[in-house]
Motif scaffolding. Sequence first.
Motif, PDB file in Angstrom:
ATOM      1  N   GLY A 146       0.823  -1.204   0.000  1.00 46.75           N
ATOM      2  CA  GLY A 146       0.000   0.000   0.000  1.00 46.75           C
ATOM      3  C   GLY A 146       0.851   1.245   0.000  1.00 46.75           C
ATOM      4  N   PRO A 147       0.237   2.398   0.212  1.00 45.11           N
ATOM      5  CA  PRO A 147       0.989   3.656   0.212  1.00 45.11           C
ATOM      6  C   PRO A 147       1.727   3.855   1.532  1.00 45.11           C
ATOM      7  N   LYS A 148       2.340   4.998   1.687  1.00 44.90           N
ATOM      8  CA  LYS A 148       2.998   5.343   2.942  1.00 44.90           C
ATOM      9  C   LYS A 148       2.013   5.241   4.100  1.00 44.90           C
ATOM     10  N   SER A 149       2.534   5.032   5.277  1.00 40.45           N
ATOM     11  CA  SER A 149       1.675   4.880   6.456  1.00 40.45           C
ATOM     12  C   SER A 149       0.686   6.027   6.587  1.00 40.45           C
ATOM     13  N   ARG A 150       1.153   7.233   6.377  1.00 39.79           N
ATOM     14  CA  ARG A 150       0.293   8.399   6.613  1.00 39.79           C
ATOM     15  C   ARG A 150      -0.856   8.509   5.633  1.00 39.79           C
ATOM     16  N   TYR A 151      -0.807   7.753   4.515  1.00 37.07           N
ATOM     17  CA  TYR A 151      -1.889   7.797   3.537  1.00 37.07           C
ATOM     18  C   TYR A 151      -2.853   6.615   3.652  1.00 37.07           C
ATOM     19  N   ARG A 152      -2.526   5.641   4.471  1.00 38.64           N
ATOM     20  CA  ARG A 152      -3.447   4.517   4.670  1.00 38.64           C
ATOM     21  C   ARG A 152      -4.596   5.015   5.539  1.00 38.64           C
ATOM     22  N   GLY A 153      -5.804   4.637   5.170  1.00 38.95           N
ATOM     23  CA  GLY A 153      -6.899   5.207   5.930  1.00 38.95           C
ATOM     24  C   GLY A 153      -8.257   4.633   5.593  1.00 38.95           C
TER      25      GLY A 153
ATOM     26  N   LEU B  32      -4.870  10.818  12.066  1.00 37.55           N
ATOM     27  CA  LEU B  32      -5.425  10.279  13.310  1.00 37.55           C
ATOM     28  C   LEU B  32      -4.370   9.861  14.322  1.00 37.55           C
ATOM     29  N   VAL B  33      -3.225   9.383  13.840  1.00 38.66           N
ATOM     30  CA  VAL B  33      -2.234   8.793  14.741  1.00 38.66           C
ATOM     31  C   VAL B  33      -0.897   9.520  14.662  1.00 38.66           C
ATOM     32  N   GLY B  34      -0.307   9.560  13.495  1.00 38.69           N
ATOM     33  CA  GLY B  34       0.998  10.176  13.340  1.00 38.69           C
ATOM     34  C   GLY B  34       1.586   9.841  11.987  1.00 38.69           C
ATOM     35  N   ARG B  35       2.775  10.341  11.730  1.00 35.14           N
ATOM     36  CA  ARG B  35       3.381  10.177  10.415  1.00 35.14           C
ATOM     37  C   ARG B  35       3.794   8.734  10.148  1.00 35.14           C
ATOM     38  N   TYR B  36       4.300   8.060  11.176  1.00 39.85           N
ATOM     39  CA  TYR B  36       4.870   6.735  10.973  1.00 39.85           C
ATOM     40  C   TYR B  36       4.106   5.660  11.736  1.00 39.85           C
ATOM     41  N   SER B  37       4.161   4.442  11.198  1.00 36.76           N
ATOM     42  CA  SER B  37       3.559   3.286  11.865  1.00 36.76           C
ATOM     43  C   SER B  37       4.575   2.668  12.805  1.00 36.76           C
ATOM     44  N   SER B  38       4.198   1.589  13.462  1.00 37.71           N
ATOM     45  CA  SER B  38       5.113   0.922  14.386  1.00 37.71           C
ATOM     46  C   SER B  38       6.179   0.116  13.665  1.00 37.71           C
ATOM     47  N   ASN B  39       6.004  -0.108  12.354  1.00 36.51           N
ATOM     48  CA  ASN B  39       6.988  -0.851  11.564  1.00 36.51           C
ATOM     49  C   ASN B  39       7.136  -0.153  10.214  1.00 36.51           C
ATOM     50  N   GLU B  40       7.778   1.000  10.247  1.00 37.94           N
ATOM     51  CA  GLU B  40       7.875   1.822   9.044  1.00 37.94           C
ATOM     52  C   GLU B  40       8.778   1.207   7.986  1.00 37.94           C
TER      53      GLU B  40
END
Length: 488
Positions: free
Chosen positions: A401-408, A432-440
């Motif tokens: 998928g796309p970058k973490s910040r674009y998943r939604g 909603l959460v932040g720029r990065y996920s827990s496993n970027e």
Amino acid sequence: MTNLRFREDGSFRVLQMADIQDGPNVLPDTIRLIREAIRKADPDLVVFTGDQIRGYDPAYIDTFLRRRGEEPGARVRAVTEVEAKLRGIKRRARNRVNNRLLAMKSDGSNPDVQQTASTASTTSTLVYSTTSDPQDVPTTLDELMDETRDKVRRTFAGFLGPVIEAEVPFAATYGNHDFQCGILADEQDGIYREFPGCLNPVDSLEPGTFALPIEASDGSGRVAMSVMMVNSGDYAGKPEENDAQYPAYVVNPRGLDLADSDGYGTPSPEAIDWLGAVQSELGERNGDGKPVPAIAFQHIPPQEFYDCLKEVPAWTPNAVEGARTHAGHCYVLNHEICRPGSRLGEAIGCADENVGEVDALREAGGYFALFCGHDHKNAFVGHAHGIDLGYAPTCGFECYGPKSRYRGIRLFEFHESNPAGYVTRMLTWGDLVGRYSSNEVRVWFEDHCVTGAISMRNELRRPQVFAVLSGAMSLGFMAVIRSLVKKR
């Protein structure tokens, strides 16, 4: 079934969740995104638009179905085998005769049942046995299928947890990967109904195709709008017709969705007819015979989604190449007909055949929008052929998928006085959460996944990727020149 109704202020909110695509242990980031979106939106309804199940996950390796009608676990993707080894998952040994009998029973076809049954008492060959674990004794398919059912329940419980906690009604249709775990859509429908708030009806036209009428706020029972769920199919053609292409599938398992089939599926002819018939039924229910304002949700987009794009030269930055019937052409969004905030990240994975679904929507009347999932990086909304055509990207973190910040998750806000004048926007991880996920690191690889020449070219059209590669090549060239000069 719960009656859906506009609120007293005339509003109704829907969340579309697309392509969760996870195994039995749904990733915490996915669950957090769902929970935060529900908290932010306070929805009246959640719709899941297919590929909730990552059917090719190693957890389902023993019952995996590449295509419908095949023997579960017989043809497993090469990438699934590799992932299984990395995760320490071993395939189970099974009895071949019992496999065939049960596979034919579950598929509803039994051309060889009598012949197979006659040899069942004397034949006991193993399909496979890739483990030396002495405790791993031969297992029957019905035992493995029971295990898979439990895994499917765990998956559902994972992503439905926040929905159930918030006491929000939900409905689900199906994509091209859900069934690949080995549990077909009709049985998955029954498992969904085990959870509180499920609106999937028992007596629908087919699993994943049904209407969700939304009544007026005045309590009169008049249907002011309807949400239509449509099963868009999975794969075209029949598996036995594609056996010759299996070697190509082994070489390029990433292309299994297309390489070993005639492309993606389409809604059934019965579903296309239903789109008009259900409007007639709702009109009769209201007593005026008029179609009601309606939005349709499904997994695979029809070919008309390409009409939200415009063709551009191959070297255009951020252009994407089309797939199959649109191969050899490059596209960007047509911003003249697409809403602000729209994003195009990959080709539209439509079927090769146009079955006239969009025409059917127009002829039926009332339909003002069709939204899909399937293509994880796309999040655009365009207006073509007199109807809005739009996407929700993946809201999962287990798949590409796309970058973490674009998943939604896509939010729709309707008003009773004019449902077609709806407002929609993405509720993204970044918001909603932040720029990065827990496993970027993992997400980075999923965003830049290269599986062939087309995806490589698409990556090179991304300015940042091109700049990084150009810089690296320049540094490498300079290093070579310096080494040659020193040698002199």
